[in-house]
Write an enzyme that holds these catalytic residues in place. Sequence first.
Site, PDB file in Angstrom:
ATOM      1  CG  ASP A  92      -2.008   1.039   1.128  1.00  0.00           C
ATOM      2  OD1 ASP A  92      -1.714   2.189   0.518  1.00  0.00           O
ATOM      3  OD2 ASP A  92      -2.956   0.945   2.036  1.00  0.00           O
ATOM      4  CG  HIS A  93       2.418   2.824  -3.508  1.00  0.00           C
ATOM      5  ND1 HIS A  93       3.850   2.988  -3.907  1.00  0.00           N
ATOM      6  CD2 HIS A  93       1.995   1.843  -4.422  1.00  0.00           C
ATOM      7  CE1 HIS A  93       4.206   2.227  -4.585  1.00  0.00           C
ATOM      8  NE2 HIS A  93       2.964   1.492  -5.203  1.00  0.00           N
ATOM      9  NE  ARG A  94      -4.167   3.701   0.766  1.00  0.00           N
ATOM     10  CZ  ARG A  94      -5.453   3.258   1.142  1.00  0.00           C
ATOM     11  NH1 ARG A  94      -6.374   4.011   1.334  1.00  0.00           N
ATOM     12  NH2 ARG A  94      -5.421   1.996   1.268  1.00  0.00           N
ATOM     13  CB  VAL A  95       1.311   2.113   4.569  1.00  0.00           C
ATOM     14  CG1 VAL A  95       2.047   1.807   5.887  1.00  0.00           C
ATOM     15  CG2 VAL A  95      -0.117   2.375   4.970  1.00  0.00           C
TER      16      VAL A  95
END
Length: 144
Positions: free
Chosen positions: A113-116
């Site tokens: 997950d690129h958000r994390v």
Amino acid sequence: MRKYVHMGFAADTPNGLVVPVVRDADRKDVYGLARSLGQLSEKARAGKLPPTDMQGGCFTISSLGGIGGTAFTPIINAPEVAILGVSRSTLRPVYHEGGWLPRLMLPLSLSYDHRVIDGAMAARFTTWLAHTLADPRGLLEAVL
């Protein structure tokens, strides 16, 4: 950021794929992980895995190698942040110091997950993992 690592692993059962979760995997040695994997796998295959044993994971490992998979794109199971796909290892020719040598290659696929997770951090992780897995002596020394 979580202060623990609850690791899921894909288990192929007669009733389909399930993902049991090993709690506090980062605090277990290789033997403790093996015991947890064995116990959870047995419960999963017997159809006796309660929902609580499939919740709370933050990272999953899935392997298609046992059934012949050569490559795949694993899908992250939210709210987890990443999943590592392990495919079947094969002997491949590798050019090294002027000649071709047979090398056992293990294809790995990391979805995250690129958000994390920053992409550079993920690339460093896969590089570190490849180097770690390529050094069986080091793996054994870490256990002993």
